[in-house]
Design a protein around this motif. Sequence first.
Motif, PDB file in Angstrom:
ATOM      1  N   PRO A 172       0.821  -1.217   0.000  1.00  0.00           N
ATOM      2  CA  PRO A 172       0.000   0.000   0.000  1.00  0.00           C
ATOM      3  C   PRO A 172       0.856   1.270   0.000  1.00  0.00           C
ATOM      4  N   GLY A 173       1.962   1.255   0.745  1.00  0.00           N
ATOM      5  CA  GLY A 173       2.842   2.418   0.778  1.00  0.00           C
ATOM      6  C   GLY A 173       3.466   2.678  -0.578  1.00  0.00           C
ATOM      7  N   ALA A 174       3.896   1.615  -1.256  1.00  0.00           N
ATOM      8  CA  ALA A 174       4.480   1.762  -2.587  1.00  0.00           C
ATOM      9  C   ALA A 174       3.441   2.286  -3.575  1.00  0.00           C
ATOM     10  N   ALA A 175       2.217   1.770  -3.482  1.00  0.00           N
ATOM     11  CA  ALA A 175       1.150   2.214  -4.373  1.00  0.00           C
ATOM     12  C   ALA A 175       0.860   3.703  -4.180  1.00  0.00           C
ATOM     13  N   LYS A 176       0.872   4.143  -2.946  1.00  0.00           N
ATOM     14  CA  LYS A 176       0.590   5.549  -2.645  1.00  0.00           C
ATOM     15  C   LYS A 176       1.643   6.466  -3.269  1.00  0.00           C
ATOM     16  N   ILE A 177       2.897   6.054  -3.210  1.00  0.00           N
ATOM     17  CA  ILE A 177       3.986   6.852  -3.793  1.00  0.00           C
ATOM     18  C   ILE A 177       3.778   7.017  -5.294  1.00  0.00           C
ATOM     19  N   ILE A 178       3.464   5.903  -5.967  1.00  0.00           N
ATOM     20  CA  ILE A 178       3.308   5.955  -7.419  1.00  0.00           C
ATOM     21  C   ILE A 178       2.065   6.740  -7.814  1.00  0.00           C
ATOM     22  N   ASP A 179       0.959   6.507  -7.125  1.00  0.00           N
ATOM     23  CA  ASP A 179      -0.277   7.217  -7.455  1.00  0.00           C
ATOM     24  C   ASP A 179      -0.101   8.726  -7.305  1.00  0.00           C
ATOM     25  N   ARG A 180       0.641   9.127  -6.293  1.00  0.00           N
ATOM     26  CA  ARG A 180       0.830  10.571  -6.065  1.00  0.00           C
ATOM     27  C   ARG A 180       1.551  11.218  -7.236  1.00  0.00           C
ATOM     28  N   VAL A 181       2.664  10.611  -7.706  1.00  0.00           N
ATOM     29  CA  VAL A 181       3.431  11.265  -8.769  1.00  0.00           C
ATOM     30  C   VAL A 181       2.735  11.146 -10.127  1.00  0.00           C
ATOM     31  N   LEU A 182       1.978  10.073 -10.335  1.00  0.00           N
ATOM     32  CA  LEU A 182       1.263   9.955 -11.606  1.00  0.00           C
ATOM     33  C   LEU A 182       0.133  10.961 -11.717  1.00  0.00           C
ATOM     34  N   ASN A 183      -0.313  11.483 -10.588  1.00  0.00           N
ATOM     35  CA  ASN A 183      -1.400  12.470 -10.587  1.00  0.00           C
ATOM     36  C   ASN A 183      -0.906  13.911 -10.528  1.00  0.00           C
ATOM     37  N   LEU A 184       0.399  14.104 -10.579  1.00  0.00           N
ATOM     38  CA  LEU A 184       0.933  15.470 -10.580  1.00  0.00           C
ATOM     39  C   LEU A 184       0.504  16.196 -11.859  1.00  0.00           C
ATOM     40  N   GLU A 185       0.171  17.472 -11.720  1.00  0.00           N
ATOM     41  CA  GLU A 185      -0.259  18.249 -12.885  1.00  0.00           C
ATOM     42  C   GLU A 185       0.838  19.164 -13.402  1.00  0.00           C
ATOM     43  N   ASP A 186       1.808  19.495 -12.549  1.00  0.00           N
ATOM     44  CA  ASP A 186       2.849  20.437 -12.957  1.00  0.00           C
ATOM     45  C   ASP A 186       4.128  19.756 -13.437  1.00  0.00           C
ATOM     46  N   GLU A 187       4.194  18.440 -13.342  1.00  0.00           N
ATOM     47  CA  GLU A 187       5.345  17.684 -13.821  1.00  0.00           C
ATOM     48  C   GLU A 187       4.854  16.431 -14.521  1.00  0.00           C
ATOM     49  N   ARG A 188       5.630  15.985 -15.506  1.00  0.00           N
ATOM     50  CA  ARG A 188       5.276  14.769 -16.231  1.00  0.00           C
ATOM     51  C   ARG A 188       6.505  13.869 -16.333  1.00  0.00           C
ATOM     52  N   PRO A 189       6.328  12.558 -16.170  1.00  0.00           N
ATOM     53  CA  PRO A 189       7.460  11.650 -16.337  1.00  0.00           C
ATOM     54  C   PRO A 189       7.824  11.501 -17.802  1.00  0.00           C
ATOM     55  N   THR A 190       9.040  11.069 -18.065  1.00  0.00           N
ATOM     56  CA  THR A 190       9.408  10.707 -19.423  1.00  0.00           C
ATOM     57  C   THR A 190       8.614   9.455 -19.813  1.00  0.00           C
ATOM     58  N   PRO A 191       8.523   9.146 -21.099  1.00  0.00           N
ATOM     59  CA  PRO A 191       7.814   7.915 -21.486  1.00  0.00           C
ATOM     60  C   PRO A 191       8.380   6.664 -20.815  1.00  0.00           C
ATOM     61  N   VAL A 192       9.698   6.580 -20.691  1.00  0.00           N
ATOM     62  CA  VAL A 192      10.306   5.422 -20.035  1.00  0.00           C
ATOM     63  C   VAL A 192       9.907   5.372 -18.565  1.00  0.00           C
ATOM     64  N   GLN A 193       9.971   6.503 -17.883  1.00  0.00           N
ATOM     65  CA  GLN A 193       9.578   6.544 -16.471  1.00  0.00           C
ATOM     66  C   GLN A 193       8.104   6.192 -16.306  1.00  0.00           C
ATOM     67  N   ARG A 194       7.283   6.661 -17.235  1.00  0.00           N
ATOM     68  CA  ARG A 194       5.845   6.366 -17.142  1.00  0.00           C
ATOM     69  C   ARG A 194       5.607   4.854 -17.246  1.00  0.00           C
ATOM     70  N   VAL A 195       6.266   4.211 -18.188  1.00  0.00           N
ATOM     71  CA  VAL A 195       6.129   2.759 -18.321  1.00  0.00           C
ATOM     72  C   VAL A 195       6.602   2.063 -17.043  1.00  0.00           C
TER      73      VAL A 195
END
Length: 237
Positions: A163-186
């Motif tokens: 659950p802790g790991a899921a929370k970390i990922i969900d938080r950054v995937l929902n950021l509006e002011d930053e976007r991951p690279t395509p590789v990071q997103r995958v």
Amino acid sequence: MTEKTIPLLPCRTELIQSVVDFYTALGFETTHLQKSPYAYAVVERGAVELQLYGMKDYDPAASHSSCYVLTEDVDGLHAAFRAGLKAAYGRIPTRGLPRIGPLKDMSYGVRQFLATDPTGNTIRVGQVISGGGEEEPATAPKETFARALHMADLFADSKQDYPGAAKIIDRVLNLEDERPTPVQRVQLLVLRGDIAQRLGDTEAARARLGEAASVQLSTEEQEAARDALARLGDLRG
């Protein structure tokens, strides 16, 4: 005199044969096995020796027992372990007990994978690639998405805090002011889908893995994301 460390790992008494069979599938030789007056086994693969002792009320689901195996050919061992497990079980077990995890480059300078036996012992197999081992330990990345991957990997694999790991990922995937690279997103989506499967949330796993599969990658990006893409294939298969 050359010293040697031999891990002693607990095992639920009635599972000792299935545990020995698991290590046999990984290419270990059983050099000792007894079931009475108490369960005890010794398995060896080259210089690696593991000893397993029986405990009547041991709970595999609550196990935190593990050891680390350093190698100079982690890719070769990962491939050999997967092939052995497929031959023994008719499939490559990627969740539940037993299981083998993905091969990945960790941000602390080690390329590694985890294999967990039927009684919950986790064998971590790794190869130093940079910034680890006898060198100075690598610090956590500062870039937002690299750091999220670093922390989520630690929570999922080292702490088994899904659950802790899921929370970390969900938080950054929902950021509006930053976007991951395509590789990071995958990488983030595959790890999130993997975690969802471990938590038994098949709907979330399917959604995240589907998102990962839809990310368009160049040839160069596909090479950079090769480990995540291999894991994606395992999880969707």
